[in-house]
Design an enzyme around this catalytic site. Structure first.
Site, PDB file in Angstrom:
ATOM      1  N   THR A  36     -13.970  24.652  23.997  1.00  0.00           N
ATOM      2  CA  THR A  36     -12.844  24.570  22.937  1.00  0.00           C
ATOM      3  C   THR A  36     -12.432  23.261  22.308  1.00  0.00           C
ATOM      4  O   THR A  36     -12.319  23.064  21.388  1.00  0.00           O
ATOM      5  CB  THR A  36     -11.638  25.356  23.624  1.00  0.00           C
ATOM      6  OG1 THR A  36     -12.263  26.564  24.510  1.00  0.00           O
ATOM      7  CG2 THR A  36     -10.701  25.837  22.589  1.00  0.00           C
ATOM      8  N   ASP A  86      -5.947  20.382  25.043  1.00  0.00           N
ATOM      9  CA  ASP A  86      -7.023  20.689  25.944  1.00  0.00           C
ATOM     10  C   ASP A  86      -7.211  22.205  26.173  1.00  0.00           C
ATOM     11  O   ASP A  86      -6.137  23.052  25.722  1.00  0.00           O
ATOM     12  CB  ASP A  86      -7.042  20.186  27.237  1.00  0.00           C
ATOM     13  CG  ASP A  86      -8.161  19.964  28.205  1.00  0.00           C
ATOM     14  OD1 ASP A  86      -9.209  20.513  27.756  1.00  0.00           O
ATOM     15  OD2 ASP A  86      -8.304  19.356  29.296  1.00  0.00           O
ATOM     16  N   ASP A  89      -8.921  27.319  31.908  1.00  0.00           N
ATOM     17  CA  ASP A  89      -9.304  28.433  32.261  1.00  0.00           C
ATOM     18  C   ASP A  89      -8.862  29.523  32.578  1.00  0.00           C
ATOM     19  O   ASP A  89      -8.960  30.759  32.539  1.00  0.00           O
ATOM     20  CB  ASP A  89     -10.415  27.981  33.762  1.00  0.00           C
ATOM     21  CG  ASP A  89     -11.255  26.907  33.444  1.00  0.00           C
ATOM     22  OD1 ASP A  89     -12.056  27.052  32.556  1.00  0.00           O
ATOM     23  OD2 ASP A  89     -10.890  25.993  34.194  1.00  0.00           O
ATOM     24  N   GLY A 100     -10.467  22.951  35.029  1.00  0.00           N
ATOM     25  CA  GLY A 100     -11.593  22.188  35.855  1.00  0.00           C
ATOM     26  C   GLY A 100     -12.749  22.926  35.877  1.00  0.00           C
ATOM     27  O   GLY A 100     -13.889  22.545  36.531  1.00  0.00           O
ATOM     28  N   GLY A 101     -13.028  24.129  35.019  1.00  0.00           N
ATOM     29  CA  GLY A 101     -14.273  24.651  34.845  1.00  0.00           C
ATOM     30  C   GLY A 101     -15.325  23.662  34.241  1.00  0.00           C
ATOM     31  O   GLY A 101     -16.502  23.889  34.955  1.00  0.00           O
ATOM     32  N   GLY A 102     -15.127  22.804  33.803  1.00  0.00           N
ATOM     33  CA  GLY A 102     -16.127  21.710  33.308  1.00  0.00           C
ATOM     34  C   GLY A 102     -16.039  20.371  34.253  1.00  0.00           C
ATOM     35  O   GLY A 102     -16.644  19.407  33.772  1.00  0.00           O
ATOM     36  N   GLU A 108      -8.291  14.975  33.264  1.00  0.00           N
ATOM     37  CA  GLU A 108      -7.498  15.691  32.398  1.00  0.00           C
ATOM     38  C   GLU A 108      -5.886  15.830  32.840  1.00  0.00           C
ATOM     39  O   GLU A 108      -5.218  15.662  32.137  1.00  0.00           O
ATOM     40  CB  GLU A 108      -7.886  17.169  32.504  1.00  0.00           C
ATOM     41  CG  GLU A 108      -8.912  17.351  31.876  1.00  0.00           C
ATOM     42  CD  GLU A 108      -9.760  18.850  31.997  1.00  0.00           C
ATOM     43  OE1 GLU A 108      -9.403  19.640  32.726  1.00  0.00           O
ATOM     44  OE2 GLU A 108     -10.830  18.814  31.157  1.00  0.00           O
ATOM     45  N   LYS A 126      -7.694  34.151  28.220  1.00  0.00           N
ATOM     46  CA  LYS A 126      -7.417  33.385  29.290  1.00  0.00           C
ATOM     47  C   LYS A 126      -6.086  33.478  29.857  1.00  0.00           C
ATOM     48  O   LYS A 126      -5.784  32.947  30.667  1.00  0.00           O
ATOM     49  CB  LYS A 126      -7.719  31.631  28.796  1.00  0.00           C
ATOM     50  CG  LYS A 126      -9.048  31.263  28.348  1.00  0.00           C
ATOM     51  CD  LYS A 126     -10.098  31.188  29.359  1.00  0.00           C
ATOM     52  CE  LYS A 126     -11.279  30.586  28.910  1.00  0.00           C
ATOM     53  NZ  LYS A 126     -11.473  29.208  28.510  1.00  0.00           N
TER      54      LYS A 126
HETATM   55  C1  5RP Z   1     -12.751  21.424  31.928  1.00  0.00           C
HETATM   56  C2  5RP Z   1     -11.586  22.419  31.560  1.00  0.00           C
HETATM   57  C3  5RP Z   1     -11.632  23.170  30.287  1.00  0.00           C
HETATM   58  O1  5RP Z   1     -10.598  22.930  29.635  1.00  0.00           O
HETATM   59  C4  5RP Z   1     -11.772  24.340  30.882  1.00  0.00           C
HETATM   60  O2  5RP Z   1     -12.866  24.959  31.673  1.00  0.00           O
HETATM   61  C5  5RP Z   1     -11.887  25.495  29.488  1.00  0.00           C
HETATM   62  O3  5RP Z   1     -13.309  25.238  28.965  1.00  0.00           O
HETATM   63  P1  5RP Z   1     -13.861  25.990  27.761  1.00  0.00           P
HETATM   64  O4  5RP Z   1     -12.999  25.644  26.766  1.00  0.00           O
HETATM   65  O5  5RP Z   1     -15.147  25.684  27.723  1.00  0.00           O
HETATM   66  O6  5RP Z   1     -13.541  27.469  27.930  1.00  0.00           O
HETATM   67  O7  5RP Z   1     -10.515  22.514  32.336  1.00  0.00           O
HETATM   68  O8  5RP Z   1     -12.549  20.541  33.065  1.00  0.00           O
END
Ligand code: 5RP
Length: 222
Positions: A36, A86, A89, A100-102, A108, A126
């Site tokens: 996103t 930002d 999740d 923190g999924g990424g 962050e 979400k």
């Molecule tokens: C990365 C994050 C992202 O913001 C979270 O994982 C959401 O990711 P996406 O926009 O791909 O659903 O915290 O560390």
């Protein structure tokens, strides 16, 4: 029926529209990480040259920003950021988040802490009543991985090492499921006090100020 990708695009577009008045000559924009946030970066690219620069929460986002011709500053070079945008999740009605999924959670949290306003962008799936479906990421110093894992088990969690993943800070990530998260602020502090934890993915002590959540009926602002 809009796809999840379409919804993420709508949330990202809404964020660009919301911060449009902040895109002035001396403005530095804080930029998050994830699919996103990538769409937000692409939208920001349309205003390249109209604001000073960005600070990124990951090497991945920094590369994307530079690819669009946006200058990326080190956070140490910047006194404050007008806004940080930002994804998340999970997010609740108090605008506390699990992130923190990424794997970029530490940067962050640091970049967000320097921003006057935190805007969370996500598709509405979400939004949750209670955290816990998405495993809670914890960035750990590699030497402390097992110490932290034992402490997490004592709190009722089941930690799993994110295999083959190294953060931008050279650390590892434990993804923790099974925690009952009733008081997110307390758990955020408790986990951060375990020696060897760099940070955890609860963003409760400093929640978002605004959430832009895309639904099939349009973007909902919380
Ligand atoms: C990365 C994050 C992202 O913001 C979270 O994982 C959401 O990711 P996406 O926009 O791909 O659903 O915290 O560390």
């Amino acid at each position: 029926m809009l796809s999840q990708q379409d919804l993420k695009q709508q949330a990202a577009d809404a964020a660009v529209a919301l911060i449009r008045p902040l895109l002035v000559a001396d403005a530095v924009i804080g930029v998050g990480t994830g699919s996103t946030a990538d769409l937000f970066i692409d939208g920001l690219g349309r205003f390249r040259g109209q604001f000073r620069a960005a600070v990124a929460s990951s090497e991945r986002s920094a590369a994307r920003l530079r690819g669009l011709g946006i200058e990326v500053l080190d956070l140490n070079e910047v006194a404050s950021l007008s806004v940080y945008v930002d994804g998340a999740d999970e997010i609740n009605a108090k605008l506390q988040m699990v992130k923190g999924g990424g794997g970029a959670l530490t940067r962050e949290k640091i970049v967000a802490s320097a921003a006057r306003q935190f805007i969370c962008i996500a598709d509405a799936s979400k939004l949750v009543d209670q955290f816990g479906k998405f495993p809670l990421p914890i960035e750990v110093l590699p030497i402390a991985r097992e110490v932290v894992a034992r402490a997490v088990r004592k709190l009722g969690g089941q930690p799993v090492l994110r295999a083959g993943f190294v953060t931008d800070n050279g650390n590892q990530v434990l993804d923790v499921s099974g925690l009952t998260i009733l008081d997110a602020c307390l758990l955020e502090s408790t986990l951060n006090s375990v020696p060897g934890v760099v940070t955890n993915g609860l963003f409760a002590l400093r929640p978002a100020d605004v959430a832009l959540l895309a639904t099939q009926q349009g973007v909902r602002q919380l």
